[in-house]
Design a protein around this motif. Structure first.
Motif, mmCIF file in Angstrom:
data_model
loop_
_atom_site.group_PDB
_atom_site.id
_atom_site.type_symbol
_atom_site.label_atom_id
_atom_site.label_comp_id
_atom_site.label_asym_id
_atom_site.label_seq_id
_atom_site.Cartn_x
_atom_site.Cartn_y
_atom_site.Cartn_z
ATOM 1 N N VAL A 143 0.842 -1.198 0.000
ATOM 2 C CA VAL A 143 0.000 0.000 0.000
ATOM 3 C C VAL A 143 0.876 1.246 0.000
ATOM 4 O O VAL A 143 2.014 1.234 0.449
ATOM 5 C CB VAL A 143 -0.961 0.052 1.224
ATOM 6 C CG1 VAL A 143 -1.963 -1.094 1.186
ATOM 7 C CG2 VAL A 143 -0.204 0.054 2.530
ATOM 8 N N GLY A 144 0.316 2.332 -0.507
ATOM 9 C CA GLY A 144 0.984 3.619 -0.469
ATOM 10 C C GLY A 144 1.890 3.871 -1.652
ATOM 11 O O GLY A 144 2.075 3.019 -2.524
ATOM 12 N N LEU A 183 -2.591 0.057 9.015
ATOM 13 C CA LEU A 183 -3.924 -0.546 9.119
ATOM 14 C C LEU A 183 -4.457 -0.927 7.745
ATOM 15 O O LEU A 183 -5.099 -1.966 7.573
ATOM 16 C CB LEU A 183 -4.885 0.400 9.844
ATOM 17 C CG LEU A 183 -4.591 0.607 11.327
ATOM 18 C CD1 LEU A 183 -5.443 1.729 11.894
ATOM 19 C CD2 LEU A 183 -4.787 -0.682 12.102
ATOM 20 N N GLN A 184 -4.184 -0.091 6.758
ATOM 21 C CA GLN A 184 -4.599 -0.384 5.390
ATOM 22 C C GLN A 184 -3.901 -1.654 4.885
ATOM 23 O O GLN A 184 -4.521 -2.498 4.238
ATOM 24 C CB GLN A 184 -4.285 0.806 4.491
ATOM 25 C CG GLN A 184 -4.739 0.642 3.062
ATOM 26 C CD GLN A 184 -4.343 1.833 2.199
ATOM 27 O OE1 GLN A 184 -3.395 2.561 2.503
ATOM 28 N NE2 GLN A 184 -5.081 2.035 1.122
ATOM 29 N N ALA A 185 -2.616 -1.810 5.179
ATOM 30 C CA ALA A 185 -1.888 -3.008 4.760
ATOM 31 C C ALA A 185 -2.495 -4.259 5.399
ATOM 32 O O ALA A 185 -2.624 -5.292 4.743
ATOM 33 C CB ALA A 185 -0.406 -2.884 5.120
ATOM 34 N N MET A 236 -2.333 4.922 9.518
ATOM 35 C CA MET A 236 -3.377 4.627 8.544
ATOM 36 C C MET A 236 -2.883 3.614 7.508
ATOM 37 O O MET A 236 -3.578 2.653 7.185
ATOM 38 C CB MET A 236 -3.834 5.895 7.831
ATOM 39 C CG MET A 236 -4.978 5.637 6.854
ATOM 40 S SD MET A 236 -5.295 6.996 5.737
ATOM 41 C CE MET A 236 -3.998 6.743 4.533
ATOM 42 N N ARG A 237 -1.662 3.794 7.014
ATOM 43 C CA ARG A 237 -1.119 2.871 6.002
ATOM 44 C C ARG A 237 -0.873 1.476 6.593
ATOM 45 O O ARG A 237 -1.101 0.470 5.913
ATOM 46 C CB ARG A 237 0.172 3.422 5.402
ATOM 47 C CG ARG A 237 -0.025 4.605 4.509
ATOM 48 C CD ARG A 237 -0.629 4.204 3.184
ATOM 49 N NE ARG A 237 -0.640 5.334 2.283
ATOM 50 C CZ ARG A 237 -1.598 5.572 1.409
ATOM 51 N NH1 ARG A 237 -2.618 4.747 1.300
ATOM 52 N NH2 ARG A 237 -1.538 6.620 0.629
ATOM 53 N N GLU A 250 -5.619 -4.627 6.316
ATOM 54 C CA GLU A 250 -6.902 -4.840 5.645
ATOM 55 C C GLU A 250 -6.708 -5.476 4.267
ATOM 56 O O GLU A 250 -7.396 -6.432 3.906
ATOM 57 C CB GLU A 250 -7.644 -3.510 5.510
ATOM 58 C CG GLU A 250 -9.009 -3.645 4.891
ATOM 59 C CD GLU A 250 -9.739 -2.322 4.806
ATOM 60 O OE1 GLU A 250 -10.491 -2.143 3.827
ATOM 61 O OE2 GLU A 250 -9.563 -1.457 5.686
ATOM 62 N N VAL A 251 -5.765 -4.957 3.506
ATOM 63 C CA VAL A 251 -5.504 -5.499 2.172
ATOM 64 C C VAL A 251 -5.013 -6.946 2.278
ATOM 65 O O VAL A 251 -5.416 -7.803 1.495
ATOM 66 C CB VAL A 251 -4.489 -4.606 1.406
ATOM 67 C CG1 VAL A 251 -4.006 -5.284 0.137
ATOM 68 C CG2 VAL A 251 -5.115 -3.258 1.078
ATOM 69 N N LYS A 295 -7.890 -8.300 -2.320
ATOM 70 C CA LYS A 295 -7.180 -7.252 -3.055
ATOM 71 C C LYS A 295 -5.683 -7.248 -2.779
ATOM 72 O O LYS A 295 -4.985 -6.344 -3.193
ATOM 73 C CB LYS A 295 -7.755 -5.879 -2.684
ATOM 74 C CG LYS A 295 -9.201 -5.720 -3.057
ATOM 75 C CD LYS A 295 -9.700 -4.367 -2.593
ATOM 76 C CE LYS A 295 -11.199 -4.259 -2.843
ATOM 77 N NZ LYS A 295 -11.734 -3.025 -2.281
ATOM 78 N N SER A 309 -7.862 -9.299 2.558
ATOM 79 C CA SER A 309 -8.900 -9.245 1.521
ATOM 80 C C SER A 309 -8.429 -9.921 0.247
ATOM 81 O O SER A 309 -7.287 -10.365 0.128
ATOM 82 C CB SER A 309 -9.263 -7.792 1.229
ATOM 83 O OG SER A 309 -8.249 -7.176 0.452
#
Length: 102
Positions: A20-21, A89-91, A86-87, A93-94, A99, A97
């Motif tokens: 991510v990012g 947590l996003q990692a 945020m990144r 989540e990804v 994705k 998933s």
């Protein structure tokens, strides 16, 4: 440029790799990989020297709340602590998933 390394005990594995990012323009990228060990290994590459304690505090807090075993690479180009969290947590989540990338 500074390279920082951190290690944490962990019990939960992540399902798959995630990316991510974007490095550049004040942001950062995070590459997260599952590992077999019950540890988390984090490597931070940042263009700013002297912020090791800030990174340690941020990552300590993250791993207290997210007990994950993974290899994590963070390439920073001036992201704020809020953006880093945020990144991360996003990692997570990804990674959990359909994705996930990589």
């Amino acid at each position: 440029m500074e390279k920082l390394t951190f290690e944490y005990s962990a019990t939960k594995s992540v399902p798959q790799r995630a990316y991510v990012g974007v490095v550049g323009s004040g942001d950062l990228e995070i590459l997260l990989e599952p590992i077999e060990e019950k540890k988390a290994y984090v490597v931070v590459r940042t263009r700013f020297d002297g912020f090791g304690q800030v990174w340690k505090g941020l990552l300590d807090k993250f791993f207290q709340a997210n007990d994950i075993a993974a290899k994590i690479e963070i390439n920073d180009f001036g992201a704020t602590p809020g953006m880093v969290t945020m990144r991360l947590l996003q990692a997570l989540e990804v990674s959990s998933s359909d994705k996930a990338q990589g």
